[in-house]
Every structure is written in C-alpha cells, then in structure tokens.
Design a protein around this motif. Structure first.
Motif, PDB file in Angstrom:
ATOM      1  N   GLU A 172       0.860  -1.177   0.000  1.00 28.21           N
ATOM      2  CA  GLU A 172       0.000   0.000   0.000  1.00 28.21           C
ATOM      3  C   GLU A 172       0.899   1.231   0.000  1.00 28.21           C
ATOM      4  O   GLU A 172       1.653   1.470   0.957  1.00 28.21           O
ATOM      5  CB  GLU A 172      -0.907   0.013   1.231  1.00 28.21           C
ATOM      6  N   ARG A 173       0.805   2.026  -1.060  1.00 29.18           N
ATOM      7  CA  ARG A 173       1.744   3.138  -1.214  1.00 29.18           C
ATOM      8  C   ARG A 173       1.161   4.450  -0.687  1.00 29.18           C
ATOM      9  O   ARG A 173       1.886   5.312  -0.221  1.00 29.18           O
ATOM     10  CB  ARG A 173       2.128   3.280  -2.682  1.00 29.18           C
ATOM     11  N   GLN A 174      -0.129   4.593  -0.816  1.00 33.19           N
ATOM     12  CA  GLN A 174      -0.769   5.850  -0.407  1.00 33.19           C
ATOM     13  C   GLN A 174      -2.191   5.528  -0.006  1.00 33.19           C
ATOM     14  O   GLN A 174      -2.807   4.609  -0.561  1.00 33.19           O
ATOM     15  CB  GLN A 174      -0.774   6.854  -1.577  1.00 33.19           C
ATOM     16  N   ARG A 175      -2.724   6.255   0.973  1.00 35.56           N
ATOM     17  CA  ARG A 175      -4.060   5.977   1.467  1.00 35.56           C
ATOM     18  C   ARG A 175      -4.831   7.275   1.640  1.00 35.56           C
ATOM     19  O   ARG A 175      -4.274   8.283   2.098  1.00 35.56           O
ATOM     20  CB  ARG A 175      -3.982   5.271   2.817  1.00 35.56           C
ATOM     21  N   GLU A 223      -1.664  16.071  -7.295  1.00 28.54           N
ATOM     22  CA  GLU A 223      -0.569  16.967  -6.951  1.00 28.54           C
ATOM     23  C   GLU A 223       0.740  16.202  -6.905  1.00 28.54           C
ATOM     24  O   GLU A 223       0.779  15.042  -6.525  1.00 28.54           O
ATOM     25  CB  GLU A 223      -0.840  17.627  -5.598  1.00 28.54           C
ATOM     26  N   GLY A 224       1.844  16.890  -7.288  1.00 23.92           N
ATOM     27  CA  GLY A 224       3.148  16.245  -7.262  1.00 23.92           C
ATOM     28  C   GLY A 224       3.580  15.936  -5.846  1.00 23.92           C
ATOM     29  O   GLY A 224       3.997  14.831  -5.538  1.00 23.92           O
ATOM     30  N   GLY A 225       3.511  16.926  -4.962  1.00 31.23           N
ATOM     31  CA  GLY A 225       3.825  16.693  -3.561  1.00 31.23           C
ATOM     32  C   GLY A 225       5.305  16.525  -3.298  1.00 31.23           C
ATOM     33  O   GLY A 225       6.099  16.299  -4.203  1.00 31.23           O
ATOM     34  N   SER A 226       5.684  16.606  -2.057  1.00 30.58           N
ATOM     35  CA  SER A 226       7.083  16.449  -1.683  1.00 30.58           C
ATOM     36  C   SER A 226       7.309  15.154  -0.916  1.00 30.58           C
ATOM     37  O   SER A 226       8.447  14.768  -0.666  1.00 30.58           O
ATOM     38  CB  SER A 226       7.529  17.636  -0.822  1.00 30.58           C
ATOM     39  N   GLY A 227       6.231  14.497  -0.559  1.00 32.14           N
ATOM     40  CA  GLY A 227       6.383  13.244   0.169  1.00 32.14           C
ATOM     41  C   GLY A 227       6.606  12.076  -0.770  1.00 32.14           C
ATOM     42  O   GLY A 227       6.548  12.203  -1.974  1.00 32.14           O
ATOM     43  N   GLY A 228       6.832  10.940  -0.232  1.00 33.06           N
ATOM     44  CA  GLY A 228       7.053   9.769  -1.057  1.00 33.06           C
ATOM     45  C   GLY A 228       5.751   9.182  -1.557  1.00 33.06           C
ATOM     46  O   GLY A 228       4.697   9.409  -1.000  1.00 33.06           O
ATOM     47  N   GLY A 229       5.794   8.458  -2.642  1.00 35.39           N
ATOM     48  CA  GLY A 229       4.604   7.805  -3.148  1.00 35.39           C
ATOM     49  C   GLY A 229       3.772   8.703  -4.030  1.00 35.39           C
ATOM     50  O   GLY A 229       3.990   9.904  -4.114  1.00 35.39           O
TER      51      GLY A 229
END
Lengths: 115, 118
Positions: free
Chosen positions: A54-57, B96-102
């Motif tokens: 799960e990469r993002q939630r 959004e591109g974002g700065s966090g991972g994933g």
C-alpha cells in the motif's frame, strides 16, 4: 488489449458482513488504485497499491484494506459493513510514471448495496 | 476547502454546438496534473484529456480541448461539435506532485451532468 476488469458487477450484503472486490489492471500496468463513488458524488480515493505494498491511502478507516498479488491484480476488502458503504467501487490502473503525469484508467466498477 | 470545484451541476446543449465545462482547482503545489473523465450511465470512468502544470500549450484530443488558465487556476473542458453520445457526467480531477514519497490518488470534483439535445 484488455482494459481494467472488475468483479463482481453487483453485490448485495447486509450490515456487519465482510466483502471482497477484485480488480485486474490494464495490460502493462502495475499500479492499482481504488476509489469509492457515492451516489451523486465524485469518486474518493481509498488507497493505491504498487509492488504489492500500500503506497498511499486516502481518508478511509481501517475497515478498508487491500492486497496486491504478484500478477498485479488487486483486492479491496471491507469489514463490518455499514449502510454508508453502499457505493460504486472503482478500480484504476496506471504505469509507474511520474506521480502527477500518469493517467489512471478505470474499470467498470462494482456496485455494492448494503442492506 | 474543496480542491476541485465544478460549478455547473447540469447543462443542456443542442447537438452540434460547442460546450464548455468549468473547473477550478486549488493547490499550492507547483507540480500537478489535471484530468477530465467522462462517466456514462454505465458507470465506467473514461479518460478524456490531461494537462500538466508545466505544459506551455493547452492540451487537445480530437474534439476535446482544455482551456488551461494557470493564473486563474482554471482548467475548462471544451467539446466541439457536440454529439448525442456526449451525454454523460463529466468529472475534473487533479493529482498533486507533492514532496512526500509515493503517488497521490486523484481528487475529483462533483461533476457536471451534460445532456445533448437533438
């Protein structure tokens, strides 16, 4: 070229039961995302799977869980069903490209009714 | 605050006319992608067109074009020469591109119900 497929098409459950929905991604895609679309609303992001993780939630409770298999297909599990879980559940697949440029391609959805 | 706003719940348009569906978005991320999807009554979301935040030119795909006005944060969909088969729900979405991972999921608006009249 097979597109995204989902099963079952329709499902009726009662409150408190558990349900499993299935998704096979488009050929060549390895990333799978799940969305919930309530009647009259836009889809809401549940979570995304890549490399079996799960990469993002999104903002969904832990009753919603998932799994991705080595062949990239995925399952969405919902425990302790509530009436408010009645919705169209959409699966989308994409290539592992840049996060904001990759297009997600959707399946036909599974319509879940909770009585 | 809503990230994607579609102010037209429903629209009626005569066949063969052009139609513009409005979409405004809200983000502080300089990197983002904007997408339009069509959802017929069958339920499947059909991808129509994409515009990246760094793209200099407006995107076009056949009869679909995207009127991208970055300073106004708007990304309106234009359908030229509308057809009866264009009747459907239309959703604007953003990632959004974002700065966090994933990678983030898509954020959708509430949609516009377009009805093409003969």
């Amino acid at each position: 070229d097979a597109g995204v497929t989902q099963s079952p098409t329709h499902l009726i459950k009662t409150r408190g039961q558990q349900v499993t929905l299935r998704c096979s991604p488009k050929s060549g895609h390895d990333t799978v995302s799940w969305y919930q679309q309530a009647l009259g609303q836009g889809p809401q992001f549940i979570f995304q799977y890549y490399e079996e993780e799960e990469r993002q939630r999104g903002n969904f409770p832990d009753r919603f869980s998932g799994h991705q298999f080595p062949n990239y297909s995925s399952e969405l599990n919902v425990n302790a069903l509530l009436l408010g879980d009645s919705a169209l559940y959409l699966c989308a697949s994409s290539l592992p490209g840049s996060r904001f440029t990759d297009t997600q391609y959707f399946g036909p959805g599974t319509r879940l009714t909770v009585l | 605050a809503q990230k994607i706003t579609q102010t037209q719940p429903g629209m009626f348009v005569q066949e063969k006319e052009a139609v513009t569906l409005d979409c405004t978005y809200d983000t502080s991320d300089p990197s983002y992608g904007l997408f339009w999807y069509k959802q017929p009554s069958s339920g499947e979301m059909i991808f129509l067109i994409y515009q990246g935040s760094y793209d200099q030119q407006n995107a076009t795909e056949g009869r679909y074009s995207l009127n991208f006005q970055k300073a106004r944060k708007s990304a309106n969909l234009v359908i030229s020469a509308s057809q009866l088969g264009d009747s459907a729900m239309y959703f604007c979405a953003m990632r959004e591109g974002g700065s966090g991972g994933g990678a983030d999921g898509l954020t959708f608006g509430k949609g516009t119900h377009l009805i093409i009249q003969p």
